[in-house]
Motif scaffolding. Sequence first.
Motif, mmCIF file in Angstrom:
data_model
loop_
_atom_site.group_PDB
_atom_site.id
_atom_site.type_symbol
_atom_site.label_atom_id
_atom_site.label_comp_id
_atom_site.label_asym_id
_atom_site.label_seq_id
_atom_site.Cartn_x
_atom_site.Cartn_y
_atom_site.Cartn_z
ATOM 1 N N PHE A 133 0.554 -1.323 0.270
ATOM 2 C CA PHE A 133 -0.111 -0.246 -0.301
ATOM 3 C C PHE A 133 1.099 1.173 -0.089
ATOM 4 O O PHE A 133 0.475 1.769 1.044
ATOM 5 C CB PHE A 133 -0.806 -0.407 1.427
ATOM 6 C CG PHE A 133 -2.240 0.719 1.414
ATOM 7 C CD1 PHE A 133 -3.273 0.582 0.380
ATOM 8 C CD2 PHE A 133 -2.364 2.221 1.695
ATOM 9 C CE1 PHE A 133 -3.888 1.206 0.423
ATOM 10 C CE2 PHE A 133 -3.759 2.484 2.334
ATOM 11 C CZ PHE A 133 -4.540 2.295 1.355
ATOM 12 N N PHE A 148 -5.350 -7.375 4.689
ATOM 13 C CA PHE A 148 -5.435 -6.071 5.124
ATOM 14 C C PHE A 148 -6.228 -7.248 6.370
ATOM 15 O O PHE A 148 -7.282 -6.221 6.772
ATOM 16 C CB PHE A 148 -6.348 -5.233 4.115
ATOM 17 C CG PHE A 148 -6.652 -4.484 4.576
ATOM 18 C CD1 PHE A 148 -5.938 -2.666 4.895
ATOM 19 C CD2 PHE A 148 -7.930 -4.630 4.715
ATOM 20 C CE1 PHE A 148 -6.331 -1.869 5.455
ATOM 21 C CE2 PHE A 148 -8.805 -3.074 5.075
ATOM 22 C CZ PHE A 148 -7.499 -1.828 5.432
ATOM 23 N N ALA A 184 -2.267 0.973 8.757
ATOM 24 C CA ALA A 184 -2.319 0.734 7.347
ATOM 25 C C ALA A 184 -2.853 0.581 6.447
ATOM 26 O O ALA A 184 -3.682 0.294 5.972
ATOM 27 C CB ALA A 184 -2.327 -1.266 7.235
ATOM 28 N N GLY A 185 -2.995 2.223 6.644
ATOM 29 C CA GLY A 185 -4.222 2.978 6.018
ATOM 30 C C GLY A 185 -5.374 3.150 6.267
ATOM 31 O O GLY A 185 -6.329 2.613 5.479
ATOM 32 N N ILE A 186 -6.020 2.624 7.533
ATOM 33 C CA ILE A 186 -6.874 2.265 7.852
ATOM 34 C C ILE A 186 -8.098 2.655 8.052
ATOM 35 O O ILE A 186 -7.883 4.160 8.826
ATOM 36 C CB ILE A 186 -6.812 1.279 9.627
ATOM 37 C CG1 ILE A 186 -6.067 -0.131 9.288
ATOM 38 C CG2 ILE A 186 -8.351 0.869 9.884
ATOM 39 C CD1 ILE A 186 -5.540 -0.703 10.329
ATOM 40 N N THR A 187 -8.969 3.154 7.521
ATOM 41 C CA THR A 187 -10.307 3.909 7.190
ATOM 42 C C THR A 187 -11.196 4.199 8.636
ATOM 43 O O THR A 187 -11.485 2.544 8.282
ATOM 44 C CB THR A 187 -10.933 3.583 6.461
ATOM 45 O OG1 THR A 187 -10.225 4.283 4.840
ATOM 46 C CG2 THR A 187 -12.077 5.093 6.009
ATOM 47 N N ARG A 210 -15.858 -0.507 12.015
ATOM 48 C CA ARG A 210 -14.538 -1.654 12.846
ATOM 49 C C ARG A 210 -14.477 -0.308 14.222
ATOM 50 O O ARG A 210 -14.491 -0.963 15.531
ATOM 51 C CB ARG A 210 -13.511 -0.482 12.025
ATOM 52 C CG ARG A 210 -13.509 -0.994 10.054
ATOM 53 C CD ARG A 210 -12.297 -0.908 9.446
ATOM 54 N NE ARG A 210 -12.362 -1.235 8.501
ATOM 55 C CZ ARG A 210 -11.762 -1.055 7.310
ATOM 56 N NH1 ARG A 210 -11.004 0.119 7.428
ATOM 57 N NH2 ARG A 210 -11.712 -1.603 6.002
ATOM 58 N N GLN A 226 -9.424 -4.346 -3.003
ATOM 59 C CA GLN A 226 -8.649 -4.739 -2.092
ATOM 60 C C GLN A 226 -9.759 -5.901 -1.458
ATOM 61 O O GLN A 226 -10.763 -4.548 -0.785
ATOM 62 C CB GLN A 226 -7.867 -4.217 -1.952
ATOM 63 C CG GLN A 226 -6.719 -4.827 -0.651
ATOM 64 C CD GLN A 226 -5.914 -3.959 0.503
ATOM 65 O OE1 GLN A 226 -6.004 -3.102 -0.564
ATOM 66 N NE2 GLN A 226 -5.300 -4.517 1.247
ATOM 67 N N THR A 255 -11.637 -3.772 2.263
ATOM 68 C CA THR A 255 -11.068 -2.196 2.517
ATOM 69 C C THR A 255 -12.955 -1.733 2.212
ATOM 70 O O THR A 255 -13.642 -2.476 2.014
ATOM 71 C CB THR A 255 -10.388 -2.367 1.751
ATOM 72 O OG1 THR A 255 -10.654 -1.906 -0.231
ATOM 73 C CG2 THR A 255 -9.027 -2.956 1.109
ATOM 74 N N THR A 256 -12.776 -0.155 2.451
ATOM 75 C CA THR A 256 -14.061 0.460 2.282
ATOM 76 C C THR A 256 -13.779 0.834 0.626
ATOM 77 O O THR A 256 -15.352 1.134 0.521
ATOM 78 C CB THR A 256 -13.016 2.287 2.613
ATOM 79 O OG1 THR A 256 -11.985 2.368 2.435
ATOM 80 C CG2 THR A 256 -13.525 2.078 3.977
ATOM 81 N N ASP A 307 -7.742 3.419 -2.107
ATOM 82 C CA ASP A 307 -7.811 4.567 -2.035
ATOM 83 C C ASP A 307 -6.403 5.712 -3.001
ATOM 84 O O ASP A 307 -5.973 5.013 -4.168
ATOM 85 C CB ASP A 307 -6.627 4.664 -0.056
ATOM 86 C CG ASP A 307 -7.545 3.548 0.960
ATOM 87 O OD1 ASP A 307 -7.844 2.402 0.135
ATOM 88 O OD2 ASP A 307 -7.398 3.818 1.078
ATOM 89 N N TYR A 331 -7.884 8.339 7.858
ATOM 90 C CA TYR A 331 -6.797 6.846 7.993
ATOM 91 C C TYR A 331 -6.654 7.314 10.064
ATOM 92 O O TYR A 331 -6.378 8.321 10.452
ATOM 93 C CB TYR A 331 -5.369 6.891 7.216
ATOM 94 C CG TYR A 331 -5.912 6.896 6.264
ATOM 95 C CD1 TYR A 331 -6.699 6.128 5.459
ATOM 96 C CD2 TYR A 331 -4.027 6.812 5.299
ATOM 97 C CE1 TYR A 331 -6.620 5.550 4.627
ATOM 98 C CE2 TYR A 331 -4.544 6.646 3.660
ATOM 99 C CZ TYR A 331 -6.117 5.682 3.641
ATOM 100 O OH TYR A 331 -5.922 5.704 2.136
HETATM 101 N N1 GLN Z 1 -8.682 2.865 3.822
HETATM 102 C C1 GLN Z 1 -8.871 1.863 3.442
HETATM 103 C C2 GLN Z 1 -9.589 0.672 4.280
HETATM 104 O O1 GLN Z 1 -9.411 0.963 5.682
HETATM 105 C C3 GLN Z 1 -7.839 0.677 2.521
HETATM 106 C C4 GLN Z 1 -6.584 0.339 3.129
HETATM 107 C C5 GLN Z 1 -5.869 -0.580 3.090
HETATM 108 O O2 GLN Z 1 -5.971 -1.592 1.481
HETATM 109 N N2 GLN Z 1 -4.563 -0.956 3.538
HETATM 110 O O3 GLN Z 1 -10.371 -0.310 4.191
#
Ligand code: GLN
Length: 489
Positions: free
Chosen positions: A40, A77, A94-97, A102, A141, A144-145, A181, A207
């Motif tokens: 990512f 993920f 992990a760039g988690i929204t 969640r 993916q 993911t969101t 994303d 994130y």
């Molecule tokens: N931001 C997206 C999510 O949280 C994807 C993050 C990612 O692929 N690492 O679902």
Amino acid sequence: MKSELKNLLAVGMFCLLALLGTGCGQEKAPKLVMVTNAAFPPFEYVEGKKIDGIDPAIIRLIAENLGFELEIQDMNFESLIAAVQSGKADIAAAGITVTEERKKQVLFSMPYVVTKQVIIVKKDSPISNSADLKNKRIGVQHGTTGDMYVTKNIQEPERYANGPLAVAALCAGKLDAAVIDGEPAEVFVAQRPILKILPEPLTAEEYAFAIGKHNPELYSKVNSELAKLKNSGQLDEIIAHYRQTHSQNAAQTQALDKGGLWEQLRSSFEINFVKDQRYLYLWRGFIVTLKVTFLALIMGIVIGFTVAVIRSAADQTGKLKLLNLFCRIYLTVIRGTPVVVQLLIIYFVIFGAVDVDKVVVAVIAFGINSGAYVAEIIRSGIMSIDRGQMEAGRSLGLSYAQTMRCVILPQAFKNVLPALGNEFIVLLKETSVSGFIALQDLTKGGDIIRSQTYDAFLPLIAVALIYLAVVMLLSTLLNGLEKRLKKNE
Ligand code: GLN
């Protein structure tokens, strides 16, 4: 033959003990375990042996300030939230929204990046906005969101293990669009000029880092450290640094889309294997695959022999009823469930809360699995030996165990050698699912290359060729062994 068998058992036991030893001991406290999905960019990606990017850099700094030793683990993920929830990891970055769903499962730190979901298409695509996506092949993916948005508002998407694989599928013409994303999308598109991002974003998101609800103490510590980084400007510096590094690297894979077929193949080879020494992913993965296969093989033989002997003895003498029952349950469960599921159960459930080397987990999973098949192969070998042989042994004054060891097993082994050889070949190839627990085996090595170059063809072919070469070598060796055993008859 007898001493050969003994040696084999001894070596097996030794290797297992040595291997288990590497998983324990050497306790260094306190440790902070961060989990991520390192495909990512610029937030997280594999570079050489290391996982780098915005998230690892921020967490590294926070860990340092809090006096933790940081350990970063890579996984799918969709497993991240469960990992912090179960206590397998302390923090997921992990760039988690942040989403309402969640939030019910984990604590989210304060947000550190504002972002969006975007649509990637080929430059010549007729798709120009989200309304055009209906009934098209859309890749996302998994978990993911982007996945949630498309599923809820458009249709069932095609779910990939990570963004780069979806992008590779798009480049290969397997998809009409990919939804991911915004920032990783920019990195992907900068590297593959045949792609473009549509201007209209699908969502607005933020994130944050995820921490288990059982760990409010860590949560408040992380939050206050994050606030400090924000106020001091360090956070912005880190983010800007990685964004810039990635836009500089963008040119590297552009060549994939230029020139004629031959020229493309040549540059594909260069980019997938030579550039940044990417062949090392295959080489290191190959070593891991061999290690897991070899040790699992030995464990499988030890288990297989033991179970087969118990089962045959129980059949022939009517004793060992309880042990026999236990063996039958083992065989039923192991042969009745897929090896990937067993691997995941051993990793996430059995070793859920303890920190063990992934190689150990894989060896145990594949060893236990292979043991079940080896057991039945050996048992069929034992059954194939004429009953008279046992009677002859016994009447010569040998005990049941002695006859088994000196008369029956050596012959049984010879009879089942081809079937055993086949099982070993299957085992070698089966270890290719190790990537499910993010162990970097040969297949995963190819995956990492694919996730860096968004090119599917050469990495997959190379991986296939390496397996093929090993299997051919193994077959030749086994044939040789079979011939030698025949000669010794
Ligand atoms: N931001 C997206 C999510 O949280 C994807 C993050 C990612 O692929 N690492 O679902």
